[in-house]
Design a protein around this motif. Sequence first.
Motif, PDB file in Angstrom:
ATOM      1  N   ILE A 217      16.276  70.594  34.888  1.00  0.00           N
ATOM      2  CA  ILE A 217      14.861  70.887  34.722  1.00  0.00           C
ATOM      3  C   ILE A 217      14.631  72.274  34.125  1.00  0.00           C
ATOM      4  O   ILE A 217      13.664  72.490  33.392  1.00  0.00           O
ATOM      5  CB  ILE A 217      14.079  70.687  36.048  1.00  0.00           C
ATOM      6  CG1 ILE A 217      12.578  70.571  35.778  1.00  0.00           C
ATOM      7  CG2 ILE A 217      14.374  71.781  37.040  1.00  0.00           C
ATOM      8  CD1 ILE A 217      12.171  69.347  35.040  1.00  0.00           C
ATOM      9  N   ASP A 218      15.524  73.234  34.403  1.00  0.00           N
ATOM     10  CA  ASP A 218      15.381  74.564  33.822  1.00  0.00           C
ATOM     11  C   ASP A 218      15.474  74.508  32.297  1.00  0.00           C
ATOM     12  O   ASP A 218      14.623  75.069  31.588  1.00  0.00           O
ATOM     13  CB  ASP A 218      16.443  75.521  34.364  1.00  0.00           C
ATOM     14  CG  ASP A 218      16.300  75.793  35.851  1.00  0.00           C
ATOM     15  OD1 ASP A 218      15.280  75.382  36.442  1.00  0.00           O
ATOM     16  OD2 ASP A 218      17.210  76.426  36.424  1.00  0.00           O
ATOM     17  N   LYS A 219      16.503  73.835  31.790  1.00  0.00           N
ATOM     18  CA  LYS A 219      16.651  73.693  30.339  1.00  0.00           C
ATOM     19  C   LYS A 219      15.539  72.835  29.761  1.00  0.00           C
ATOM     20  O   LYS A 219      15.062  73.100  28.654  1.00  0.00           O
ATOM     21  CB  LYS A 219      18.008  73.079  29.991  1.00  0.00           C
ATOM     22  CG  LYS A 219      19.156  74.039  30.036  1.00  0.00           C
ATOM     23  CD  LYS A 219      20.426  73.363  29.538  1.00  0.00           C
ATOM     24  CE  LYS A 219      21.609  74.282  29.651  1.00  0.00           C
ATOM     25  NZ  LYS A 219      22.850  73.611  29.230  1.00  0.00           N
ATOM     26  N   ALA A 220      15.132  71.811  30.505  1.00  0.00           N
ATOM     27  CA  ALA A 220      14.047  70.951  30.026  1.00  0.00           C
ATOM     28  C   ALA A 220      12.788  71.774  29.792  1.00  0.00           C
ATOM     29  O   ALA A 220      12.149  71.655  28.742  1.00  0.00           O
ATOM     30  CB  ALA A 220      13.778  69.825  31.023  1.00  0.00           C
TER      31      ALA A 220
ATOM     32  N   ASP B  84      18.005  72.461  18.234  1.00  0.00           N
ATOM     33  CA  ASP B  84      18.615  73.769  18.005  1.00  0.00           C
ATOM     34  C   ASP B  84      18.355  74.307  16.606  1.00  0.00           C
ATOM     35  O   ASP B  84      18.613  75.479  16.340  1.00  0.00           O
ATOM     36  CB  ASP B  84      20.111  73.717  18.307  1.00  0.00           C
ATOM     37  CG  ASP B  84      20.381  73.629  19.813  1.00  0.00           C
ATOM     38  OD1 ASP B  84      19.458  73.886  20.616  1.00  0.00           O
ATOM     39  OD2 ASP B  84      21.520  73.296  20.176  1.00  0.00           O
ATOM     40  N   GLN B  85      17.813  73.466  15.735  1.00  0.00           N
ATOM     41  CA  GLN B  85      17.384  73.929  14.413  1.00  0.00           C
ATOM     42  C   GLN B  85      15.887  74.236  14.399  1.00  0.00           C
ATOM     43  O   GLN B  85      15.324  74.536  13.352  1.00  0.00           O
ATOM     44  CB  GLN B  85      17.702  72.881  13.349  1.00  0.00           C
ATOM     45  CG  GLN B  85      19.187  72.714  13.103  1.00  0.00           C
ATOM     46  CD  GLN B  85      19.421  71.928  11.853  1.00  0.00           C
ATOM     47  OE1 GLN B  85      19.103  72.381  10.755  1.00  0.00           O
ATOM     48  NE2 GLN B  85      19.958  70.730  12.009  1.00  0.00           N
TER      49      GLN B  85
ATOM     50  N   GLN C 174      13.048  69.138  19.946  1.00  0.00           N
ATOM     51  CA  GLN C 174      12.965  69.940  21.164  1.00  0.00           C
ATOM     52  C   GLN C 174      12.280  69.160  22.284  1.00  0.00           C
ATOM     53  O   GLN C 174      12.743  69.165  23.423  1.00  0.00           O
ATOM     54  CB  GLN C 174      12.202  71.240  20.881  1.00  0.00           C
ATOM     55  CG  GLN C 174      12.964  72.183  19.982  1.00  0.00           C
ATOM     56  CD  GLN C 174      12.101  73.280  19.409  1.00  0.00           C
ATOM     57  OE1 GLN C 174      10.884  73.149  19.290  1.00  0.00           O
ATOM     58  NE2 GLN C 174      12.745  74.372  19.020  1.00  0.00           N
ATOM     59  N   TYR C 175      11.187  68.489  21.937  1.00  0.00           N
ATOM     60  CA  TYR C 175      10.463  67.708  22.945  1.00  0.00           C
ATOM     61  C   TYR C 175      11.336  66.574  23.493  1.00  0.00           C
ATOM     62  O   TYR C 175      11.466  66.399  24.702  1.00  0.00           O
ATOM     63  CB  TYR C 175       9.168  67.144  22.364  1.00  0.00           C
ATOM     64  CG  TYR C 175       8.533  66.144  23.281  1.00  0.00           C
ATOM     65  CD1 TYR C 175       7.971  66.543  24.493  1.00  0.00           C
ATOM     66  CD2 TYR C 175       8.539  64.788  22.979  1.00  0.00           C
ATOM     67  CE1 TYR C 175       7.420  65.624  25.364  1.00  0.00           C
ATOM     68  CE2 TYR C 175       7.982  63.861  23.845  1.00  0.00           C
ATOM     69  CZ  TYR C 175       7.432  64.283  25.036  1.00  0.00           C
ATOM     70  OH  TYR C 175       6.896  63.364  25.898  1.00  0.00           O
TER      71      TYR C 175
ATOM     72  N   ARG D  67       8.846  74.377  26.296  1.00  0.00           N
ATOM     73  CA  ARG D  67       8.093  75.563  25.871  1.00  0.00           C
ATOM     74  C   ARG D  67       8.312  75.834  24.377  1.00  0.00           C
ATOM     75  O   ARG D  67       7.369  76.169  23.660  1.00  0.00           O
ATOM     76  CB  ARG D  67       8.471  76.782  26.691  1.00  0.00           C
ATOM     77  CG  ARG D  67       7.648  78.016  26.272  1.00  0.00           C
ATOM     78  CD  ARG D  67       7.842  79.225  27.152  1.00  0.00           C
ATOM     79  NE  ARG D  67       7.225  79.010  28.440  1.00  0.00           N
ATOM     80  CZ  ARG D  67       7.905  78.890  29.591  1.00  0.00           C
ATOM     81  NH1 ARG D  67       9.209  78.931  29.607  1.00  0.00           N
ATOM     82  NH2 ARG D  67       7.273  78.725  30.726  1.00  0.00           N
ATOM     83  N   LEU D  68       9.537  75.685  23.908  1.00  0.00           N
ATOM     84  CA  LEU D  68       9.798  75.881  22.478  1.00  0.00           C
ATOM     85  C   LEU D  68       8.955  74.931  21.635  1.00  0.00           C
ATOM     86  O   LEU D  68       8.327  75.341  20.652  1.00  0.00           O
ATOM     87  CB  LEU D  68      11.287  75.679  22.160  1.00  0.00           C
ATOM     88  CG  LEU D  68      12.267  76.717  22.695  1.00  0.00           C
ATOM     89  CD1 LEU D  68      13.705  76.274  22.410  1.00  0.00           C
ATOM     90  CD2 LEU D  68      11.999  78.092  22.080  1.00  0.00           C
ATOM     91  N   ALA D  69       8.946  73.663  22.031  1.00  0.00           N
ATOM     92  CA  ALA D  69       8.174  72.665  21.282  1.00  0.00           C
ATOM     93  C   ALA D  69       6.672  72.919  21.423  1.00  0.00           C
ATOM     94  O   ALA D  69       5.924  72.826  20.446  1.00  0.00           O
ATOM     95  CB  ALA D  69       8.526  71.258  21.757  1.00  0.00           C
ATOM     96  N   ALA D  70       6.226  73.234  22.631  1.00  0.00           N
ATOM     97  CA  ALA D  70       4.800  73.486  22.871  1.00  0.00           C
ATOM     98  C   ALA D  70       4.314  74.670  22.059  1.00  0.00           C
ATOM     99  O   ALA D  70       3.217  74.633  21.480  1.00  0.00           O
ATOM    100  CB  ALA D  70       4.552  73.726  24.361  1.00  0.00           C
TER     101      ALA D  70
END
Length: 119
Positions: free
Chosen positions: A66-69, A42-43, A49-50, A74-77
């Motif tokens: 799985i939706d949140k995963a 969250d920071q 994130q991964y 995507r954030l990490a990627a």
Amino acid sequence: FILAADQGLAESQYSAGMFYYLGRGLPQDDAKAARYFRLAADQGFSNGQYRYAMCLSLGEGIPHDIDKANHYLRLAADQGNAEARCNLAQSYSHGAGPLCQDYGECIRYHRLAADQGFA
């Protein structure tokens, strides 16, 4: 490092999560690992994130979602995390959660990961 993690340092939060996840120097505890990964995630810390995405995906220490995963993957990627890119590519290959099967996106994320030496 737990003190630093509890004071809000994202890299220390990620490290604390890893120590709890692996049970190295601390008792193995998936719930505490997921909590620290989430704090780092969250920071905006891509490794957090991964790892938080993987906890969500596998239901380790927290309920399977799985939706949140996919959101955290995507954030990490998008920050360049090669492992997240590879896992997100897999999600696109079979249409996991809200992601529609999309071979174009699958190939794109696999190429991005491969360009970083992760295949």
